[in-house]
Design an enzyme around this catalytic site. Structure first.
Site, PDB file in Angstrom:
ATOM      1  CG  ASP A 204      -1.765   1.113   1.399  1.00 49.17           C
ATOM      2  OD1 ASP A 204      -2.411   1.513   0.300  1.00 49.17           O
ATOM      3  OD2 ASP A 204      -1.912   2.029   2.191  1.00 49.17           O
ATOM      4  CB  SER A 205       0.149   4.628  -0.841  1.00 47.69           C
ATOM      5  OG  SER A 205      -1.008   4.727  -0.308  1.00 47.69           O
TER       6      SER A 205
ATOM      7  CE1 TYR B  19       2.857   6.098  -3.376  1.00 53.97           C
ATOM      8  CE2 TYR B  19       1.990   3.998  -4.440  1.00 53.97           C
ATOM      9  CZ  TYR B  19       3.004   4.732  -3.739  1.00 53.97           C
ATOM     10  OH  TYR B  19       4.061   4.014  -3.797  1.00 53.97           O
ATOM     11  N   GLY B  20      -3.032   9.055  -3.822  1.00 55.82           N
ATOM     12  CA  GLY B  20      -4.428   9.307  -4.288  1.00 55.82           C
ATOM     13  C   GLY B  20      -4.520  10.621  -5.115  1.00 55.82           C
TER      14      GLY B  20
ATOM     15  CB  CYS C 126      -2.998   0.545  -2.819  1.00 51.28           C
ATOM     16  SG  CYS C 126      -3.108   2.460  -3.105  1.00 51.28           S
ATOM     17  CG  ASN C 127      -9.322   0.665  -3.451  1.00 50.00           C
ATOM     18  OD1 ASN C 127     -10.207   0.013  -3.791  1.00 50.00           O
ATOM     19  ND2 ASN C 127      -9.078   0.874  -1.876  1.00 50.00           N
ATOM     20  CB  THR C 128      -4.521   5.012  -5.526  1.00 54.83           C
ATOM     21  OG1 THR C 128      -5.693   5.757  -4.188  1.00 54.83           O
ATOM     22  CG2 THR C 128      -4.302   6.318  -6.125  1.00 54.83           C
TER      23      THR C 128
ATOM     24  CD  GLU D  52      -0.669   7.157   5.452  1.00 55.32           C
ATOM     25  OE1 GLU D  52       0.397   7.503   6.017  1.00 55.32           O
ATOM     26  OE2 GLU D  52      -0.946   6.143   5.331  1.00 55.32           O
TER      27      GLU D  52
ATOM     28  CB  CYS E 123      -9.912   4.779   0.013  1.00 53.53           C
ATOM     29  SG  CYS E 123      -8.128   5.159   0.997  1.00 53.53           S
ATOM     30  CB  THR E 124      -6.870   0.119   1.785  1.00 52.52           C
ATOM     31  OG1 THR E 124      -5.595   0.905   1.287  1.00 52.52           O
ATOM     32  CG2 THR E 124      -7.414  -0.903   0.576  1.00 52.52           C
ATOM     33  CG  HIS E 125      -5.607   5.183   4.145  1.00 52.89           C
ATOM     34  ND1 HIS E 125      -4.955   4.305   2.954  1.00 52.89           N
ATOM     35  CD2 HIS E 125      -4.345   5.782   4.654  1.00 52.89           C
ATOM     36  CE1 HIS E 125      -3.691   4.759   3.114  1.00 52.89           C
ATOM     37  NE2 HIS E 125      -3.250   5.558   4.069  1.00 52.89           N
TER      38      HIS E 125
HETATM   39  N1  DGL Z   1      -4.864   3.382   0.676  1.00 50.48           N
HETATM   40  C1  DGL Z   1      -5.036   3.899  -0.708  1.00 50.48           C
HETATM   41  C2  DGL Z   1      -6.188   3.428  -1.672  1.00 50.48           C
HETATM   42  O1  DGL Z   1      -6.777   2.403  -1.197  1.00 50.48           O
HETATM   43  C3  DGL Z   1      -4.891   5.389  -1.051  1.00 50.48           C
HETATM   44  C4  DGL Z   1      -3.985   6.143  -0.168  1.00 50.48           C
HETATM   45  C5  DGL Z   1      -3.185   7.203  -0.811  1.00 50.48           C
HETATM   46  O2  DGL Z   1      -3.790   8.260  -1.355  1.00 50.48           O
HETATM   47  O3  DGL Z   1      -2.222   7.063  -0.836  1.00 50.48           O
HETATM   48  O4  DGL Z   1      -6.684   3.950  -2.642  1.00 50.48           O
END
Ligand code: DGL
Length: 280
Positions: A17-18, A49-50, A80-82, A165, A199-201
């Protein structure tokens, strides 16, 4: 230069993941597959990353995947979805055949999309995700490939990942930004009966999200669906299963300092862990 690719016959499953978000997925995968070994890599030094471009997310993700291959992983999950939205396809189609065609990289959008059919009755689904995931249109495209009758309405939440974060997911200030995006999503389509946390966050913000989403609307967190799908993948791919070691161990790596990573990682996992800093 990669010294391990093609030499080691088996290794842990890589989870990438990011930053911290993939830990919400890893937790569920470990619960469903406790016998497997895992290696988690968070690119905390370069998160989020988003809000980054396609090219940058692709380059960062590829670097991390290569690192996980170097560390002995034969199978890598982009938790990570992104990264799944912006990098997965190119890595699968262009990079893997060059690097090592026997290795595999899987994303988390497909298993999430497959689960949506059973959850929505109105066939109106909402998506909360990073600007990158929303802009990629991956969710509506994948959902409509399988279920053309479902309408998908998306809301980008650029501030939610930084909130998580920085350890602010439980703070009062977070309520303002959570409510703003939930209200905005529901105002765009009042038929929505299911919301995907894309988004996994976001599972870390779930108590607050739940507070502002009416009770009759279901909220889909991806972890359990991704875990079920991976378990199933292993049954269907015994050749890959044979490449995954099974001692029930999990190790954690971050591109940031371990001291920075650990306090927040414990928040995601509800347990104390050891972590090491690595450079890519
Ligand atoms: N956890 C990431 C996701 O599922 C995004 C986090 C990020 O923006 O870096 O999209």
């Amino acid at each position: 230069m990669n010294n391990n690719v093609g030499l080691d016959k088996s290794g842990p499953i890589g989870v990438f993941d990011s930053g911290y978000g993939g830990l919400t997925i890893l937790k569920q995968i470990r619960h469903a597959m406790p016998e497997y070994d895992f290696l988690y890599l968070g690119d905390n030094a370069r998160t989020p990353y988003g809000t980054r471009s396609f090219q940058v997310v692709y380059e960062y993700t590829l670097e991390c995947v290569k690192k996980l291959f170097d560390m002995g992983c034969h199978l890598v999950i982009l938790a990570c979805n992104t990264a799944s939205a912006k990098a997965l396809r190119t890595i699968q189609q262009v990079d893997l055949p060059r690097i090592d065609a026997s290795r595999r990289v899987l994303g988390i959008i497909r298993p999430t999309v497959e689960s949506i059919d059973a959850l929505t009755k109105t066939r109106h689904v909402g998506l909360l995700a990073t600007p990158g995931t929303v802009k990629s249109l991956s969710y509506p495209l994948e959902i409509n490939k399988l279920f053309p009758d479902i309408t998908v309405t998306a809301e980008a939440c650029p501030i939610w990942v930084p909130l998580v974060e920085s350890g602010e997911s439980g703070s009062q200030g977070a309520d303002f930004f959570v409510k703003r995006h939930v209200d905005s999503l529901l105002a765009k389509d009042n038929m929505i009966d299911t919301i995907i946390l894309g988004c996994t966050h976001y599972p870390l913000l779930l108590p607050k999200i739940r507070k502002y989403v009416p009770e009759n609307i279901s909220i889909l967190s991806q972890g359990e669906y991704v875990a079920k799908s991976l378990r199933n993948y292993m049954y269907r791919h015994p050749e890959m299963d044979a490449c995954c070691t099974k001692n029930g161990k999990c190790s954690y790596f971050t591109t940031e300092s371990a001291e920075t990573f650990l306090p927040n990682a414990s928040l995601f996992l509800n347990e104390r862990i050891q972590a090491q800093s690595i450079s890519l």
